[in-house]
Design an enzyme around this catalytic site. Structure first.
Site, PDB file in Angstrom:
ATOM      1  N   CYS A 297      39.107  44.594  26.560  1.00 15.64           N
ATOM      2  CA  CYS A 297      39.129  45.613  27.619  1.00 15.64           C
ATOM      3  C   CYS A 297      38.425  46.886  27.173  1.00 15.64           C
ATOM      4  CB  CYS A 297      40.587  45.898  27.980  1.00 15.64           C
ATOM      5  SG  CYS A 297      40.821  47.325  29.031  1.00 15.64           S
TER       6      CYS A 297
ATOM      7  N   CYS B 163      43.845  46.501  23.867  1.00 16.48           N
ATOM      8  CA  CYS B 163      43.511  45.085  24.070  1.00 16.48           C
ATOM      9  C   CYS B 163      42.020  44.870  23.754  1.00 16.48           C
ATOM     10  CB  CYS B 163      43.801  44.673  25.511  1.00 16.48           C
ATOM     11  SG  CYS B 163      45.529  44.900  25.952  1.00 16.48           S
TER      12      CYS B 163
ATOM     13  N   CYS C 244      42.417  49.451  43.174  1.00 18.51           N
ATOM     14  CA  CYS C 244      42.900  49.292  41.797  1.00 18.51           C
ATOM     15  C   CYS C 244      43.007  50.694  41.198  1.00 18.51           C
ATOM     16  CB  CYS C 244      41.882  48.427  41.049  1.00 18.51           C
ATOM     17  SG  CYS C 244      42.317  48.146  39.351  1.00 18.51           S
TER      18      CYS C 244
ATOM     19  N   CYS D  56      44.218  54.225  27.185  1.00 21.48           N
ATOM     20  CA  CYS D  56      45.368  53.324  27.098  1.00 21.48           C
ATOM     21  C   CYS D  56      45.720  53.130  25.627  1.00 21.48           C
ATOM     22  CB  CYS D  56      45.024  51.976  27.734  1.00 21.48           C
ATOM     23  SG  CYS D  56      46.420  50.830  27.751  1.00 21.48           S
TER      24      CYS D  56
ATOM     25  N   CYS E   5      37.398  43.562  36.291  1.00 18.50           N
ATOM     26  CA  CYS E   5      38.556  43.556  35.409  1.00 18.50           C
ATOM     27  C   CYS E   5      38.160  43.738  33.943  1.00 18.50           C
ATOM     28  CB  CYS E   5      39.202  42.189  35.583  1.00 18.50           C
ATOM     29  SG  CYS E   5      40.932  42.282  35.496  1.00 18.50           S
TER      30      CYS E   5
ATOM     31  N   GLU F  69      38.816  56.133  36.317  1.00 22.76           N
ATOM     32  CA  GLU F  69      38.114  55.309  37.301  1.00 22.76           C
ATOM     33  C   GLU F  69      39.095  54.594  38.231  1.00 22.76           C
ATOM     34  OE1 GLU F  69      33.856  54.315  35.473  1.00 22.76           O
ATOM     35  OE2 GLU F  69      35.404  52.923  34.832  1.00 22.76           O
TER      36      GLU F  69
HETATM   37  S1  SF4 Z   1      44.016  45.536  29.465  1.00 25.27           S
HETATM   38 FE1  SF4 Z   1      43.137  47.539  28.964  1.00 25.27          FE
HETATM   39  S2  SF4 Z   1      44.151  48.974  30.346  1.00 25.27           S
HETATM   40 FE2  SF4 Z   1      45.356  47.065  30.373  1.00 25.27          FE
HETATM   41  S3  SF4 Z   1      46.943  47.359  28.815  1.00 25.27           S
HETATM   42 FE3  SF4 Z   1      45.213  46.377  27.759  1.00 25.27          FE
HETATM   43  S4  SF4 Z   1      43.965  48.091  26.940  1.00 25.27           S
HETATM   44 FE4  SF4 Z   1      45.373  48.925  28.478  1.00 25.27          FE
END
Ligand code: SF4
Length: 344
Positions: A117, A114, A103, A110, A337, A90
Site C-alpha cells: 500500500c 502494509c 472512498c 497510516c 485500491c 485523498e
Molecule cells: S492498507 Fe494502507 S491504509 Fe490500509 S491499513 Fe494498510 S497501510 Fe494503512
C-alpha cells in the site's frame, strides 16, 4: 480557532441548543440544510435569528479545500484535499451506473505500514477529525453537482482510503453518526463499510458501538508468514485471533463480512493459497473481493495475469463462497485500491 460545526452529531447539536436556551428544533433545520440540501451558505430558512447568530459566532463552517482533481478514463474521480494545517489527503469517487461510492480517508498517512500500500510508505502523520471526513463527502458531492450535474448521488460510503479507520475510532464513529442521522444525508447503515487490517481493539469497539455498519477485513493471505509481510500488525493481532473474534459477533440477517484479498503475482496467487483461503472462510457469512494488485511508485510486487486471477476464483467457487473480481477502477490516476498517497 472556532470548533467545526461538522464535528457535531445530531445529539451534540440538540444538547448545545438546549444548554444555550435556544430552540432545539433548530437541530433538524441545520442538519437538513447542511447535510440533506448540502448548502454551502449559512442556513437562513426556518431558523430563529438568535440560533443563527449563535452558530455564526461560535462555529467554523469551512471544509477541506479541493487542491487537485484527477478524472480517470473510467470516470473515477480522485481528489487531493488540503487541510487547515497544510496536510493533504485523498478521496475517491467510484462510479457505477451514474451513481457513486465514495472512498474516504480516516488518517493522514497510516501507522500500519502494509507492504502493498502506497499510504503505508508515508507513516502516520495524524488522525482526521469527523469534520474532515464529513467534509470529504460534502466537497465531493458538490464537485459532482457542479461538474456532472444530475449525477450527485453518492450512495455508498467506504472507509477504505488512507488510514486504518479502527485506529481512529472515535472520529470515524462520529462521522458515521452524522451520515446516518435521519435529518441529514440519512444514508442507510448497510451502505457504510469500514475496512480494517485487523486491529482488534478497534474491532471490539465497532462490534459494540456501531455494529450495523459493515466490516471489510483486509485478509490478503491465509498463511502467517506471508500475511506478516503484507500486514505487519498480523504479528501483534494474528489472523486466527481476528477471525475468531469476528465469528463471535452477532450479525443481522442481511449482514456479511467482506474479506479483501489483494492478488500478487507469484506471492499469494497459487491454487494452494486459494484452497487455504477457502478452507478458513467456508461456512462464514463471507463475501470475498479479489483485487489484482495495483502498482505504485517504488512498489516491487506485480499484478498477476487475468487467467491466474480467474483460476484463483474457480478454486474459491468450489467452496461456494460468493467471490467477486474487482476491476481496477481509477488505476491510471493512482486512485485504485492501495495507490493513495498525500504527495500526488
Ligand atoms: S492498507 Fe494502507 S491504509 Fe490500509 S491499513 Fe494498510 S497501510 Fe494503512
Amino acid at each position: 480557532m472556532k470548533p467545526s460545526f461538522y464535528d457535531l452529531n445530531y445529539s451534540d447539536l440538540e444538547m448545545l441548543l438546549k444548554q444555550n436556551n435556544l430552540n432545539s428544533s433548530a437541530a433538524a433545520v441545520l442538519f437538513n440544510w447542511h447535510y440533506k440540501k448540502k448548502q454551502s451558505t449559512q442556513c437562513y430558512e426556518n431558523i430563529a435569528k438568535d440560533s443563527l447568530i449563535f452558530f455564526q459566532d461560535n462555529f467554523d463552517f469551512s471544509l477541506p479545500e479541493v487542491d487537485t482533481v484527477h478524472e480517470s478514463k473510467d470516470r473515477t474521480v480522485k481528489f487531493l484535499f488540503k487541510l487547515k494545517d497544510g496536510h493533504k489527503i485523498e478521496t475517491v469517487l467510484i462510479p457505477f451506473h451514474n451513481k457513486y461510492s465514495i472512498c474516504l480517508s480516516s488518517q493522514v498517512g497510516c501507522a500500519m505500514n502494509c507492504s502493498f500500500c502506497f499510504t503505508g510508505t508515508q507513516g502516520l502523520k495524524r488522525n482526521l477529525t469527523a469534520s474532515e471526513m464529513v467534509g470529504q463527502f460534502l466537497q465531493a458531492w458538490r464537485w459532482l453537482a457542479k461538474n456532472r450535474s444530475g449525477e450527485e448521488r453518492v450512495l455508498n460510503i467506504v472507509f477504505m482510503g488512507q488510514g486504518e479507520p479502527l485506529h481512529n475510532f472515535d472520529a470515524v464513529k462520529k462521522a458515521c453518526e452524522i451520515f446516518l442521522a435521519q435529518h441529514g444525508t440519512s444514508i442507510g447503515v448497510q451502505k457504510i463499510t469500514i475496512s480494517t487490517a485487523g486491529y482488534i481493539p478497534g474491532l471490539k469497539r465497532w462490534s459494540l458501538e456501531i455494529p450495523g455498519v459493515n466490516l471489510a477485513l483486509s485478509l490478503h493471505s491465509p498463511f502467517t508468514e506471508k500475511r506478516n509481510e503484507l500486514i505487519p500488525i498480523n504479528k501483534k493481532y494474528p489472523l486466527d485471533k481476528v477471525l475468531s473474534y469476528i465469528d463471535k459477533i452477532p450479525l443481522n440477517k442481511k449482514q456479511f463480512i467482506t474479506y479483501e484479498y489483494i492478488l500478487i503475482k507469484d506471492f499469494n496467487d497459487s491454487p494452494e493459497d486459494a484452497r487455504e483461503l477457502g478452507a478458513i472462510l467456508v461456512g462464514k457469512s463471507a463475501y470475498i473481493n479479489l483485487i489484482p494488485f495495483n502498482s505504485f511508485p517504488g512498489s516491487y510486487y506485480k499484478r498477476p495475469d487475468l487467467d491466474k486471477v480467474e483460476k484463483f476464483k474457480e478454486v474459491l467457487d468450489t467452496f461456494k463462497i460468493p467471490t467477486l473480481i474487482r476491476s481496477a477502477k481509477g488505476d491510471d490516476v493512482l486512485a485504485a485500491c492501495g495507490q493513495l498517497n498525500s504527495k500526488n
